[in-house]
Motif scaffolding. Structure first.
Motif, short mmCIF file in Angstrom:
data_model
loop_
_atom_site.label_atom_id
_atom_site.label_comp_id
_atom_site.label_asym_id
_atom_site.label_seq_id
_atom_site.Cartn_x
_atom_site.Cartn_y
_atom_site.Cartn_z
N VAL A 197 -36.26 21.70 -25.00
CA VAL A 197 -36.12 21.29 -26.40
C VAL A 197 -37.45 20.78 -26.95
O VAL A 197 -37.86 21.15 -28.07
CB VAL A 197 -35.02 20.22 -26.56
N ALA A 198 -38.16 19.97 -26.17
CA ALA A 198 -39.44 19.42 -26.61
C ALA A 198 -40.46 20.53 -26.85
O ALA A 198 -41.19 20.53 -27.86
CB ALA A 198 -39.97 18.42 -25.58
N ILE A 199 -40.52 21.50 -25.94
CA ILE A 199 -41.49 22.60 -26.07
C ILE A 199 -41.16 23.48 -27.26
O ILE A 199 -42.03 23.84 -28.06
CB ILE A 199 -41.52 23.42 -24.77
N THR A 200 -39.90 23.85 -27.38
CA THR A 200 -39.53 24.76 -28.46
C THR A 200 -39.65 24.09 -29.83
O THR A 200 -40.01 24.73 -30.82
CB THR A 200 -38.11 25.33 -28.26
N GLU A 201 -39.36 22.79 -29.90
CA GLU A 201 -39.54 22.08 -31.16
C GLU A 201 -41.01 22.11 -31.58
O GLU A 201 -41.33 22.36 -32.76
CB GLU A 201 -39.08 20.62 -31.04
N LYS A 202 -41.90 21.87 -30.64
CA LYS A 202 -43.35 21.90 -30.93
C LYS A 202 -43.78 23.31 -31.32
O LYS A 202 -44.54 23.50 -32.28
CB LYS A 202 -44.13 21.43 -29.70
N ASP A 203 -43.29 24.32 -30.61
CA ASP A 203 -43.64 25.69 -30.93
C ASP A 203 -43.15 26.09 -32.32
O ASP A 203 -43.87 26.76 -33.08
CB ASP A 203 -43.05 26.65 -29.89
N PHE A 204 -41.94 25.69 -32.65
CA PHE A 204 -41.39 26.05 -33.96
C PHE A 204 -42.23 25.46 -35.09
O PHE A 204 -42.39 26.09 -36.15
CB PHE A 204 -39.93 25.60 -34.07
N GLN A 205 -42.76 24.27 -34.89
CA GLN A 205 -43.67 23.70 -35.88
C GLN A 205 -44.90 24.57 -36.05
O GLN A 205 -45.36 24.82 -37.17
CB GLN A 205 -44.08 22.28 -35.47
N ASP A 206 -45.44 25.05 -34.92
CA ASP A 206 -46.61 25.92 -34.95
C ASP A 206 -46.28 27.27 -35.59
O ASP A 206 -47.08 27.83 -36.34
CB ASP A 206 -47.13 26.13 -33.52
N PHE A 207 -45.09 27.77 -35.33
CA PHE A 207 -44.67 29.05 -35.91
C PHE A 207 -44.43 28.94 -37.42
O PHE A 207 -44.55 29.92 -38.14
CB PHE A 207 -43.37 29.55 -35.27
N GLY A 208 -44.08 27.73 -37.87
CA GLY A 208 -43.69 27.56 -39.26
C GLY A 208 -42.22 27.83 -39.48
O GLY A 208 -41.81 28.28 -40.55
N LEU A 209 -41.41 27.53 -38.47
CA LEU A 209 -39.97 27.75 -38.53
C LEU A 209 -39.22 26.42 -38.44
O LEU A 209 -39.68 25.49 -37.76
CB LEU A 209 -39.51 28.65 -37.38
N GLU A 210 -38.08 26.34 -39.12
CA GLU A 210 -37.23 25.17 -38.99
C GLU A 210 -36.48 25.23 -37.67
O GLU A 210 -35.96 26.28 -37.30
CB GLU A 210 -36.23 25.09 -40.16
N TYR A 211 -36.43 24.09 -36.99
CA TYR A 211 -35.75 24.05 -35.70
C TYR A 211 -34.24 23.97 -35.93
O TYR A 211 -33.78 23.23 -36.80
CB TYR A 211 -36.21 22.85 -34.87
N PRO A 212 -33.44 24.71 -35.16
CA PRO A 212 -31.98 24.69 -35.34
C PRO A 212 -31.42 23.28 -35.15
O PRO A 212 -31.78 22.59 -34.20
CB PRO A 212 -31.47 25.64 -34.24
N VAL A 213 -30.52 22.89 -36.05
CA VAL A 213 -29.97 21.54 -35.99
C VAL A 213 -28.49 21.52 -35.60
O VAL A 213 -27.94 20.45 -35.33
CB VAL A 213 -30.15 20.79 -37.33
N ASN A 214 -27.84 22.68 -35.56
CA ASN A 214 -26.43 22.72 -35.19
C ASN A 214 -26.28 22.34 -33.72
O ASN A 214 -26.83 23.01 -32.85
CB ASN A 214 -25.87 24.12 -35.43
N PRO A 215 -25.56 21.26 -33.41
CA PRO A 215 -25.48 20.80 -32.02
C PRO A 215 -24.57 21.66 -31.14
O PRO A 215 -24.58 21.52 -29.92
CB PRO A 215 -24.92 19.39 -32.14
N PHE A 216 -23.78 22.56 -31.75
CA PHE A 216 -22.83 23.35 -30.96
C PHE A 216 -23.56 24.32 -30.05
O PHE A 216 -24.49 25.03 -30.47
CB PHE A 216 -21.88 24.12 -31.86
N MET A 217 -23.14 24.38 -28.79
CA MET A 217 -23.67 25.34 -27.84
C MET A 217 -22.50 26.05 -27.15
O MET A 217 -21.52 25.40 -26.77
CB MET A 217 -24.55 24.64 -26.80
N GLN A 218 -22.65 27.35 -26.97
CA GLN A 218 -21.59 28.13 -26.34
C GLN A 218 -21.44 27.72 -24.87
O GLN A 218 -22.44 27.63 -24.14
CB GLN A 218 -21.91 29.63 -26.42
N PRO A 219 -20.21 27.48 -24.41
CA PRO A 219 -19.98 27.11 -23.01
C PRO A 219 -19.76 28.34 -22.13
O PRO A 219 -19.85 29.47 -22.59
CB PRO A 219 -18.70 26.28 -23.11
N LYS A 220 -19.48 28.11 -20.87
CA LYS A 220 -18.98 29.11 -19.91
C LYS A 220 -20.05 29.97 -19.23
O LYS A 220 -19.72 30.82 -18.41
CB LYS A 220 -17.94 30.04 -20.54
N SER A 221 -21.36 29.78 -19.56
CA SER A 221 -22.36 30.51 -18.80
C SER A 221 -22.28 30.13 -17.33
O SER A 221 -22.00 28.98 -16.99
CB SER A 221 -23.78 30.20 -19.32
N ARG A 222 -22.50 31.08 -16.45
CA ARG A 222 -22.54 30.90 -14.99
C ARG A 222 -21.18 30.57 -14.39
O ARG A 222 -21.10 30.07 -13.27
CB ARG A 222 -23.56 29.84 -14.60
#
Length: 249
Positions: A197-222
């Motif tokens: 999360v920390a890395i992608t937030e920093k990268d998104f700032q560099d890209f000029g993109l808004e970071y996703p704020v929806n807390p929902f994450m799909q379950p059931k992987s693995r």
């Protein structure tokens, strides 16, 4: 089931399915150099998968080869993250998939490089060299999409909106993984997710993109539960082995 075997399947299945997905761009890339770049990334992922499957076959020691493990399991026996089986869709979504997966793998392999399991550490160190390139390549394209035309930014923003909710599934644990964490064999995926999360937030700032704020994450992987796309991938992957038993990779 052996916890180390489960964990090796997690790493192998992720790379295997991601490599298969990316291979669909071979001959279809937007221009020649990028076509070759994505094909090489796909080959890297398949090579990493092979290394983990080979080790897994020795760990389980039940007479099954790496090819048996890779190609002859049922759908519910694969433990890859849902992220890897999502469709490529347009090129922006493909690049987003590669970028996120590269951040995940980079964190994972950096941590595994100091694993108490020497073979796992060696595979991780070798794979890390490849994944660093994947990250640089995909991050560059994320910035190009975000800072290019109105259309290119729309495409990458739409991709983020459509599939970001599957990202946390990459960090889902397999059965017995906490036991391996206690033995310093594998890193704690919960801690890696915080770094992600920390890395992608920093990268998104560099890209000029808004970071996703929806807390929902799909379950059931693995967990053996897959998206509706997985069965079609498996049909392609298993056709030769089931049609011609005994084929080797």
């Amino acid at each position: 089931m052996n916890p180390l075997y489960n964990y090796l399947l997690k790493l192998a299945d992720d790379s295997f399915i991601m490599g298969q997905r990316l291979s669909a761009w071979c001959g279809e890339g937007p221009y020649l150099e990028e076509d070759i770049a994505l094909t090489n990334i796909a080959l890297d992922e398949l090579g990493q998968a092979n290394n983990f499957y080979v080790y897994a076959s020795r760990v389980i020691d039940n007479g099954k080869s790496e090819d048996d493990i890779a190609f002859l399991r049922y759908e519910h026996e694969y433990v890859n993250a849902h992220w890897t089986e999502l469709p490529n869709e347009d090129y922006a979504q493909t690049i987003l998939k590669v970028y996120v997966f590269a951040v995940y793998q980079k964190l994972m392999y950096e941590a595994l490089s100091s694993s108490a399991d020497e073979e796992l550490s060696a595979i991780a160190q070798k794979s890390l060299k490849e994944v660093r390139y994947h990250y640089t390549h995909a991050a560059s394209w994320m910035k190009i999409f975000a800072q290019g035309t109105e259309e290119s930014k729309f495409r990458v923003v739409k991709a983020i909106e459509d599939i970001w909710e599957y990202t946390k599934g990459l960090f889902a644990k397999t059965e017995g993984e906490d036991d391996l964490i206690a033995l310093n064999i594998v890193p704690n995926a919960d801690e890696l997710y915080k770094e992600f999360v920390a890395i992608t937030e920093k990268d998104f700032q560099d890209f000029g993109l808004e970071y996703p704020v929806n807390p929902f994450m799909q379950p059931k992987s693995r967990t053996g539960y897959h998206t509706e796309y997985f069965g079609f991938i498996l049909c392609e992957l298993q056709y030769m082995q089931r049609a011609y038993p005994g084929c080797t990779w």
